[in-house]
Scaffold this motif. Structure first.
Motif, mmCIF file in Angstrom:
data_model
loop_
_atom_site.group_PDB
_atom_site.id
_atom_site.type_symbol
_atom_site.label_atom_id
_atom_site.label_comp_id
_atom_site.label_asym_id
_atom_site.label_seq_id
_atom_site.Cartn_x
_atom_site.Cartn_y
_atom_site.Cartn_z
ATOM 1 N N PHE A 135 93.904 -24.300 88.469
ATOM 2 C CA PHE A 135 93.539 -22.995 88.023
ATOM 3 C C PHE A 135 93.999 -21.067 88.811
ATOM 4 C CE2 PHE A 135 90.141 -24.628 84.850
ATOM 5 C CZ PHE A 135 91.008 -25.220 84.064
ATOM 6 N N THR A 136 94.235 -21.288 89.551
ATOM 7 C CA THR A 136 95.062 -20.444 90.711
ATOM 8 C C THR A 136 96.510 -20.077 90.650
ATOM 9 O OG1 THR A 136 92.875 -20.410 92.171
ATOM 10 C CG2 THR A 136 94.899 -19.618 92.729
ATOM 11 N N GLY A 137 96.785 -21.858 90.571
ATOM 12 C CA GLY A 137 98.249 -21.475 90.114
ATOM 13 C C GLY A 137 98.135 -20.880 88.680
ATOM 14 N N PHE A 138 97.642 -21.008 87.460
ATOM 15 C CA PHE A 138 98.027 -19.976 86.432
ATOM 16 C C PHE A 138 97.473 -18.490 86.673
ATOM 17 C CE2 PHE A 138 97.435 -23.951 84.436
ATOM 18 C CZ PHE A 138 97.226 -24.258 83.664
ATOM 19 N N SER A 139 97.017 -18.142 87.684
ATOM 20 C CA SER A 139 96.715 -16.939 87.802
ATOM 21 C C SER A 139 98.058 -16.149 88.557
ATOM 22 C CB SER A 139 95.725 -16.413 88.644
ATOM 23 O OG SER A 139 94.080 -16.655 88.341
ATOM 24 N N ALA A 173 101.427 -17.768 88.276
ATOM 25 C CA ALA A 173 102.204 -17.661 87.757
ATOM 26 C C ALA A 173 102.006 -16.678 86.461
ATOM 27 C CB ALA A 173 102.085 -19.217 86.438
ATOM 28 N N ARG A 174 100.788 -16.437 86.089
ATOM 29 C CA ARG A 174 100.788 -14.589 85.077
ATOM 30 C C ARG A 174 100.649 -13.630 86.011
ATOM 31 N NH1 ARG A 174 95.872 -15.962 85.014
ATOM 32 N NH2 ARG A 174 96.056 -17.269 83.239
ATOM 33 N N ASP A 175 100.596 -13.289 87.315
ATOM 34 C CA ASP A 175 101.282 -12.244 87.888
ATOM 35 C C ASP A 175 102.787 -11.894 87.764
ATOM 36 O OD1 ASP A 175 98.727 -11.792 88.528
ATOM 37 O OD2 ASP A 175 98.791 -12.919 90.711
ATOM 38 N N PHE A 176 103.013 -13.294 88.147
ATOM 39 C CA PHE A 176 105.301 -13.306 88.088
ATOM 40 C C PHE A 176 105.419 -12.857 86.646
ATOM 41 C CE2 PHE A 176 104.945 -15.815 91.833
ATOM 42 C CZ PHE A 176 106.321 -14.670 92.373
ATOM 43 N N GLU A 177 104.374 -13.049 85.506
ATOM 44 C CA GLU A 177 105.489 -12.656 84.150
ATOM 45 C C GLU A 177 104.642 -11.672 84.070
ATOM 46 O OE1 GLU A 177 103.199 -15.510 81.560
ATOM 47 O OE2 GLU A 177 104.960 -16.238 81.527
ATOM 48 N N SER A 178 103.729 -10.523 84.792
ATOM 49 C CA SER A 178 102.907 -9.216 84.595
ATOM 50 C C SER A 178 104.295 -8.254 85.176
ATOM 51 C CB SER A 178 101.501 -9.258 84.823
ATOM 52 O OG SER A 178 101.501 -9.301 86.003
ATOM 53 N N ILE A 217 99.626 -23.235 94.050
ATOM 54 C CA ILE A 217 100.793 -21.627 94.051
ATOM 55 C C ILE A 217 102.067 -21.890 94.290
ATOM 56 C CG2 ILE A 217 101.099 -20.321 95.842
ATOM 57 C CD1 ILE A 217 98.282 -20.724 96.638
ATOM 58 N N GLY A 218 102.210 -23.123 95.300
ATOM 59 C CA GLY A 218 103.392 -23.646 95.260
ATOM 60 C C GLY A 218 104.752 -23.927 93.951
ATOM 61 N N ARG A 238 107.197 -19.702 88.232
ATOM 62 C CA ARG A 238 107.060 -18.585 87.854
ATOM 63 C C ARG A 238 106.783 -17.992 86.817
ATOM 64 N NH1 ARG A 238 110.970 -18.676 91.910
ATOM 65 N NH2 ARG A 238 112.517 -18.628 90.420
ATOM 66 N N THR A 239 106.055 -18.713 85.473
ATOM 67 C CA THR A 239 106.414 -18.982 84.135
ATOM 68 C C THR A 239 104.637 -19.604 83.884
ATOM 69 O OG1 THR A 239 106.934 -19.330 81.964
ATOM 70 C CG2 THR A 239 107.873 -20.351 83.423
ATOM 71 N N MET A 240 103.905 -19.264 82.651
ATOM 72 C CA MET A 240 102.899 -19.758 82.334
ATOM 73 C C MET A 240 103.120 -21.453 82.007
ATOM 74 S SD MET A 240 99.877 -18.421 82.885
ATOM 75 C CE MET A 240 98.965 -19.047 81.987
ATOM 76 N N GLN A 241 104.609 -21.830 81.582
ATOM 77 C CA GLN A 241 105.103 -22.209 80.810
ATOM 78 C C GLN A 241 104.984 -23.863 82.308
ATOM 79 O OE1 GLN A 241 108.808 -22.792 78.989
ATOM 80 N NE2 GLN A 241 108.188 -20.794 78.023
ATOM 81 N N ALA A 242 104.864 -23.555 83.371
ATOM 82 C CA ALA A 242 104.995 -24.027 84.398
ATOM 83 C C ALA A 242 103.542 -25.175 84.229
ATOM 84 C CB ALA A 242 104.652 -23.537 85.302
ATOM 85 N N GLY A 243 102.308 -24.338 83.463
ATOM 86 C CA GLY A 243 100.589 -25.578 83.508
ATOM 87 C C GLY A 243 101.117 -26.592 83.513
#
Length: 256
Positions: free
Chosen positions: A78-82, A84-89, A161-162, A168-173
Motif C-alpha cells: 500500500f505504500t507503493g500506492f502512496s 504512485a499517488r504522489d507522482f500523479e499529484s 516503491i520500485g 508513476r501511476t496508480m495503474q501500477a497497482g
C-alpha cells in the motif's frame, strides 16, 4: 546525512499524516486484515480437529500467524500506492527537484510503511487477543515474531516503491499486488505444510513465504523453527529490493 534525514522526515511525516487523518487510507488498510482474521479464524476453526493439524495454541493463533504476515506485506504494498499517488499529484516530482539526497525519499516511504504497519498490527493483535487467541510465546519469541513481520514489511515496501517509481501511476497497482497475493496464498495458509497435496504443495515448498509462516507460527507456539532461515531470506530480499527501489528512483529522476 542531514539532507538525507530531512528528505526522509518530510516524506515520512506526509505519508503518516495522510494515513492517520484520511479515512480512505486508514479504514481499508485496517479492515482488510481484520476481515481475513474474523472470517477464517471463525469459519474454518473446525480444521484444528483434522488429524495431523497439531498446532497447540489452536486455529485462531494459526490464522493470526498468516494475518500478521499478510498485514505486514500489504502494508508495504500500500505504500507503493502512496508513491504512485504522489507522482500523479505532482508532489514527488517537486520533491525530487528539491531534495539534495534523494535516497532519503525511499527511506521516508519505508519508514511510513513501518509506521502504518505498526498501527495495523496493533489493531489485529488486540482483536485476536480479545477473541481468545492463545499465545504460548515468550517475550523473546514475541520480539522475534514482530521483528520478522517488520522485516517482511520493509522488503514489500521496497518492492512496491520500485514498481511505483518506474511506472508513476496508480495503474501500477496490479503489478504490485499480484506478486504479493500469489506469494501469500501459494503457502500453507489454512493447514500445515504436511497436509498440502498436489501442485499447491510443490509451489509452497519453494515459496519463501512458507518459511516466514512456519517461523511466525513457531514463535507463537513457543517452539521457534526455521527462524534463522527466515531472517536470512528477509535480509536477502531487503538487499535485493533496496537495489530495485534505488534503480526505480533513478528512473523517476530521469523522467523528472
Amino acid at each position: 546525512m542531514r539532507d538525507l534525514l530531512a528528505s526522509a522526515g518530510a516524506v515520512w511525516w506526509r505519508n503518516a499524516h495522510n494515513f492517520f487523518t484520511n479515512p480512505a487510507f486508514i479504514v481499508p488498510g485496517t479492515l482488510f486484515p481484520l476481515f481475513f482474521f474474523t472470517a477464517f479464524a471463525g469459519g474454518l476453526s473446525r480444521i484444528e480437529g483434522v488429524p495431523g493439524f497439531g498446532f497447540e495454541p489452536g486455529y485462531t493463533a494459526w490464522i493470526y500467524g498468516f494475518v500478521l504476515m499478510q498485514a505486514a506485506a500489504f502494508g508495504g504494498i500500500f505504500t507503493g500506492f502512496s508513491v504512485a499517488r504522489d507522482f500523479e499529484s505532482g508532489f514527488s516530482r517537486r520533491l525530487l527537484l528539491a531534495s539534495r539526497r534523494r535516497t532519503g525519499i525511499v527511506l521516508g516511504y519505508v519508514l511510513a510503511a513501518t509506521t502504518r504497519s505498526a498501527f495495523v498490527l496493533s489493531v489485529v493483535t488486540a482483536a485476536a487477543l480479545l477473541t481468545g487467541m492463545e499465545l504460548h510465546a515468550s517475550a523473546g519469541d514475541l520480539v522475534a515474531m514482530y521483528a520478522l513481520a517488520f522485516a517482511v514489511n520493509a522488503a514489500s515496501s521496497l518492492f512496491g516503491i520500485g514498481v511505483a517509481m518506474r511506472l508513476r501511476t496508480m495503474q501500477a497497482g496490479p503489478a504490485m499486488q499480484t506478486p504479493a497475493f500469489l506469494a501469500l496464498f501459494l503457502a500453507p495458509v489454512w493447514v500445515p505444510f504436511d497436509l498440502l497435496t498436489g501442485w499447491l504443495k510443490s509451489a509452497a515448498s519453494i515459496n519463501p513465504v512458507t518459511v516466514f509462516l512456519e517461523a511466525e507460527r513457531g514463535f507463537i507456539s513457543g517452539h521457534p523453527t526455521k527462524e534463522g532461515l527466515a531472517f536470512l531470506i528477509t535480509a536477502g530480499l531487503i538487499a535485493l529490493f533496496v537495489m530495485w527501489a534505488l534503480r526505480g528512483l533513478r528512473s523517476a529522476e530521469a523522467a523528472a
